[in-house]
Structures are given as structure tokens and as C-alpha cells.
Scaffold this motif. Structure first.
Motif, mmCIF file in Angstrom:
data_model
loop_
_atom_site.group_PDB
_atom_site.id
_atom_site.type_symbol
_atom_site.label_atom_id
_atom_site.label_comp_id
_atom_site.label_asym_id
_atom_site.label_seq_id
_atom_site.Cartn_x
_atom_site.Cartn_y
_atom_site.Cartn_z
ATOM 1 N N ASP A 5 0.808 -1.208 0.000
ATOM 2 C CA ASP A 5 0.000 0.000 0.000
ATOM 3 C C ASP A 5 0.846 1.265 0.000
ATOM 4 O OD1 ASP A 5 0.983 -0.092 2.563
ATOM 5 O OD2 ASP A 5 -0.976 -0.171 3.553
ATOM 6 N N THR A 6 2.173 1.107 -0.122
ATOM 7 C CA THR A 6 3.086 2.240 -0.254
ATOM 8 C C THR A 6 4.124 1.903 -1.317
ATOM 9 O OG1 THR A 6 4.647 1.426 1.408
ATOM 10 C CG2 THR A 6 2.837 2.833 2.197
ATOM 11 N N VAL A 7 4.760 2.921 -1.849
ATOM 12 C CA VAL A 7 5.828 2.681 -2.822
ATOM 13 C C VAL A 7 7.023 2.038 -2.118
ATOM 14 C CG1 VAL A 7 7.392 3.753 -4.483
ATOM 15 C CG2 VAL A 7 5.030 4.539 -4.304
ATOM 16 N N ALA A 8 7.252 2.413 -0.862
ATOM 17 C CA ALA A 8 8.320 1.753 -0.100
ATOM 18 C C ALA A 8 8.029 0.259 0.033
ATOM 19 C CB ALA A 8 8.457 2.397 1.277
ATOM 20 N N GLY A 9 6.775 -0.085 0.246
ATOM 21 C CA GLY A 9 6.404 -1.492 0.319
ATOM 22 C C GLY A 9 6.581 -2.193 -1.008
ATOM 23 N N ALA A 10 6.240 -1.489 -2.103
ATOM 24 C CA ALA A 10 6.433 -2.056 -3.442
ATOM 25 C C ALA A 10 7.910 -2.276 -3.717
ATOM 26 C CB ALA A 10 5.831 -1.124 -4.488
ATOM 27 N N LEU A 11 8.743 -1.352 -3.257
ATOM 28 C CA LEU A 11 10.182 -1.498 -3.427
ATOM 29 C C LEU A 11 10.688 -2.724 -2.663
ATOM 30 C CD1 LEU A 11 12.986 -0.532 -4.311
ATOM 31 C CD2 LEU A 11 12.978 1.028 -2.338
ATOM 32 N N ALA A 12 10.205 -2.906 -1.454
ATOM 33 C CA ALA A 12 10.628 -4.065 -0.667
ATOM 34 C C ALA A 12 10.225 -5.362 -1.356
ATOM 35 C CB ALA A 12 10.012 -3.995 0.732
ATOM 36 N N ARG A 13 9.046 -5.387 -1.934
ATOM 37 C CA ARG A 13 8.611 -6.599 -2.641
ATOM 38 C C ARG A 13 9.447 -6.819 -3.891
ATOM 39 N NH1 ARG A 13 2.503 -7.874 -4.738
ATOM 40 N NH2 ARG A 13 2.998 -6.220 -6.226
ATOM 41 N N PHE A 14 9.787 -5.732 -4.590
ATOM 42 C CA PHE A 14 10.622 -5.878 -5.775
ATOM 43 C C PHE A 14 12.002 -6.384 -5.388
ATOM 44 C CE2 PHE A 14 13.379 -3.912 -9.152
ATOM 45 C CZ PHE A 14 12.959 -4.745 -10.173
ATOM 46 N N ALA A 41 5.678 10.433 0.788
ATOM 47 C CA ALA A 41 5.412 11.683 1.502
ATOM 48 C C ALA A 41 4.331 12.481 0.773
ATOM 49 C CB ALA A 41 6.690 12.506 1.627
ATOM 50 N N ARG A 42 4.352 12.457 -0.543
ATOM 51 C CA ARG A 42 3.297 13.130 -1.309
ATOM 52 C C ARG A 42 1.955 12.447 -1.076
ATOM 53 N NH1 ARG A 42 2.560 17.206 -1.929
ATOM 54 N NH2 ARG A 42 1.362 17.053 -3.880
ATOM 55 N N ARG A 43 1.955 11.128 -0.993
ATOM 56 C CA ARG A 43 0.723 10.398 -0.727
ATOM 57 C C ARG A 43 0.200 10.751 0.661
ATOM 58 N NH1 ARG A 43 0.875 5.371 -0.114
ATOM 59 N NH2 ARG A 43 -0.938 4.641 -1.270
ATOM 60 N N ALA A 44 1.097 10.824 1.640
ATOM 61 C CA ALA A 44 0.688 11.157 3.003
ATOM 62 C C ALA A 44 0.137 12.576 3.090
ATOM 63 C CB ALA A 44 1.876 10.996 3.955
ATOM 64 N N ALA A 45 0.600 13.443 2.171
ATOM 65 C CA ALA A 45 0.131 14.831 2.148
ATOM 66 C C ALA A 45 -1.207 14.975 1.420
ATOM 67 C CB ALA A 45 1.179 15.722 1.487
ATOM 68 N N PRO A 51 0.831 4.987 -10.832
ATOM 69 C CA PRO A 51 -0.209 3.974 -10.671
ATOM 70 C C PRO A 51 -0.241 3.463 -9.235
ATOM 71 C CG PRO A 51 1.725 2.961 -11.609
ATOM 72 C CD PRO A 51 2.031 4.431 -11.505
ATOM 73 N N ALA A 52 -1.019 2.408 -8.991
ATOM 74 C CA ALA A 52 -1.059 1.794 -7.667
ATOM 75 C C ALA A 52 0.343 1.322 -7.283
ATOM 76 C CB ALA A 52 -2.023 0.609 -7.673
#
Length: 234
Positions: A5-14, A41-45, A51-52
Motif C-alpha cells: 500500500d506504499t511505494v516503499a512497500g512495493a520497493l521491498a517486494r521488488f 510523503a506526497r501520498r501522506a500529504a 499507478p497503484a
């Protein structure tokens, strides 16, 4: 594995995929984490980022470095929710095809003698070794170009350079000024570089139509003893 649900999470999965792309400096020097954190940070703002998260690294996931035989570069994802899914120019929205993609597919259909496809999903190209990489892997809804300066471009440059250095024979289809600037990263002695104007109808020079990139790329691949790309989208 659940969808991140975050790009950081997507990075970890990649990272868990052990993709050969992970050897790029972007993934080893902390750049990937910095960019992912900036996007989150932009998403949190309150920004709606596209994309997703689970689709952000789709181009690299679908087309591993050892499989690349053609490269098409875009700018950033479509800024309308539901349209982009992580591949340059590819479209999965429910409305009519984006203007630039319509021009691309009309050129492809003319070259291959096939009917213009109704779908704009270019996943079949990616699965055949066509790297469909944007200069920015994320964008904000309604704000084209919003993430072009967040640091994604380093990944694009390094990916192009890695393909040039690590693959024996690749066709680079570079459309429009930003993509064409990356021709300097490609070894012309080993690879085919096909430059043309941007396929956008707003391109006043209209120097994409008639450039025949698909047929020329396939003819060159055949000369190298390699399988051509089936550009048709049934």
C-alpha cells in the motif's frame, strides 16, 4: 504476498524478487529508498499517486535485464486514475485510447498489416522483452510531470546504460526529445537506435508517422539472428 500500500512497500517486494535490475546503483546506493520515501510523503500529504504501488515497478518486473531485446521510453504514467499500470504508453483505462498511443498503434497496424487493436494494454510487448520504461515511474492525478524531478530519471539512465553494456543486440526506439537525449547512453556499434519525433498529435513536425520503427526493429533483429517481436495486439 499481499499488495503493497506504499511505494516503499512495493520497493521491498521488488527487492525480494532478486531481479537482475537490483544491481543498478539506483537500488544499491540508497536512491531507491529516497525516491520511494519522497513519493510516499506526497501520498501522506493527500496527493493521489499513480499507478497503484504494486504496479510502480511493473516494467522492470515484467522485462528482466537478460530478456531485453527492445526498449521504448516514455515520460511518466498517464495522470488519470485507472489508466496507467506501470508500462510506458500502455493503457488499461475504460475510455478511448490516449492520442499518442492511438498514433503508435496505428503505425504498428499499418506496418504489420493487422487491424488497429481496441486494447491499449502493451503487456504482451513487455513479456516478449520490450522494456517499456518511463522517465518517472509515478505521477499525481491530474498533474502530468509532477514527479519528473523526484529522482526517478537516474533509474531510467542507468537501465538504458545497463542494457547497452550488458545485452548483445537491442533495438532502442526513442521517440521525442527526452527519449532521444538518452541515445548518448547507447553503444551504436552493438545496438540499433531508431529516433523519431514524439507520437503525440501535438507534435507539429509530425515526424513519427511513417518512421516504421516496428518493421525496422524486427528486420534488424532478424539480421542479428534473433527472434523478432510480435507487435500485434490481438
Amino acid at each position: 504476498m499481499p499488495e503493497p500500500d506504499t511505494v516503499a512497500g512495493a520497493l521491498a517486494r521488488f527487492r525480494a524478487s532478486a531481479s537482475p535490475w537490483l544491481a543498478l546503483p539506483f537500488f544499491t546506493d540508497g536512491s531507491a529508498e529516497r525516491v520511494a520515501d519522497a513519493v510516499d510523503a506526497r501520498r501522506a500529504a493527500g496527493a493521489r499517486v499513480l499507478p497503484a504501488p504494486g504496479q510502480v515497478f511493473a516494467a522492470l518486473a515484467l522485462t528482466p535485464l537478460p530478456a531485453v531485446r527492445a526498449v521504448i521510453l516514455g515520460q511518466d504514467p498517464y495522470p488519470t486514475p485507472g489508466d496507467a499500470h506501470g508500462l510506458a504508453f500502455s493503457y488499461v483505462g475504460g475510455r478511448r485510447l490516449p492520442a499518442s498511443l492511438k498514433v503508435i498503434l496505428a503505425e504498428m497496424a499499418e506496418e504489420t498489416g493487422s487491424a488497429p487493436p481496441v486494447s491499449g494494454d502493451l503487456t504482451p510487448w513487455a513479456r516478449q522483452g520490450v522494456l517499456l520504461l518511463n522517465a518517472a515511474l509515478t505521477v499525481e492525478a491530474g498533474k502530468a510531470g509532477a514527479h519528473l524531478k523526484l529522482g526517478w530519471s537516474a533509474l531510467t539512465d542507468q537501465a538504458v546504460a545497463a542494457v547497452s553494456a550488458g545485452r548483445p543486440a537491442v533495438a532502442f526506439l526513442l521517440w521525442g526529445a527526452p527519449a532521444r537525449q538518452r541515445a548518448a547512453l547507447v553503444d551504436p556499434g552493438r545496438h540499433l537506435v531508431l529516433e523519431a519525433g514524439h507520437p503525440s498529435p501535438l507534435n507539429r513536425r509530425a515526424d513519427f508517422r511513417g518512421s516504421r520503427p516496428f518493421g525496422r526493429a524486427n528486420a534488424w533483429l532478424r539480421e542479428k539472428g534473433l527472434e523478432p517481436v510480435d507487435w500485434r495486439l490481438a
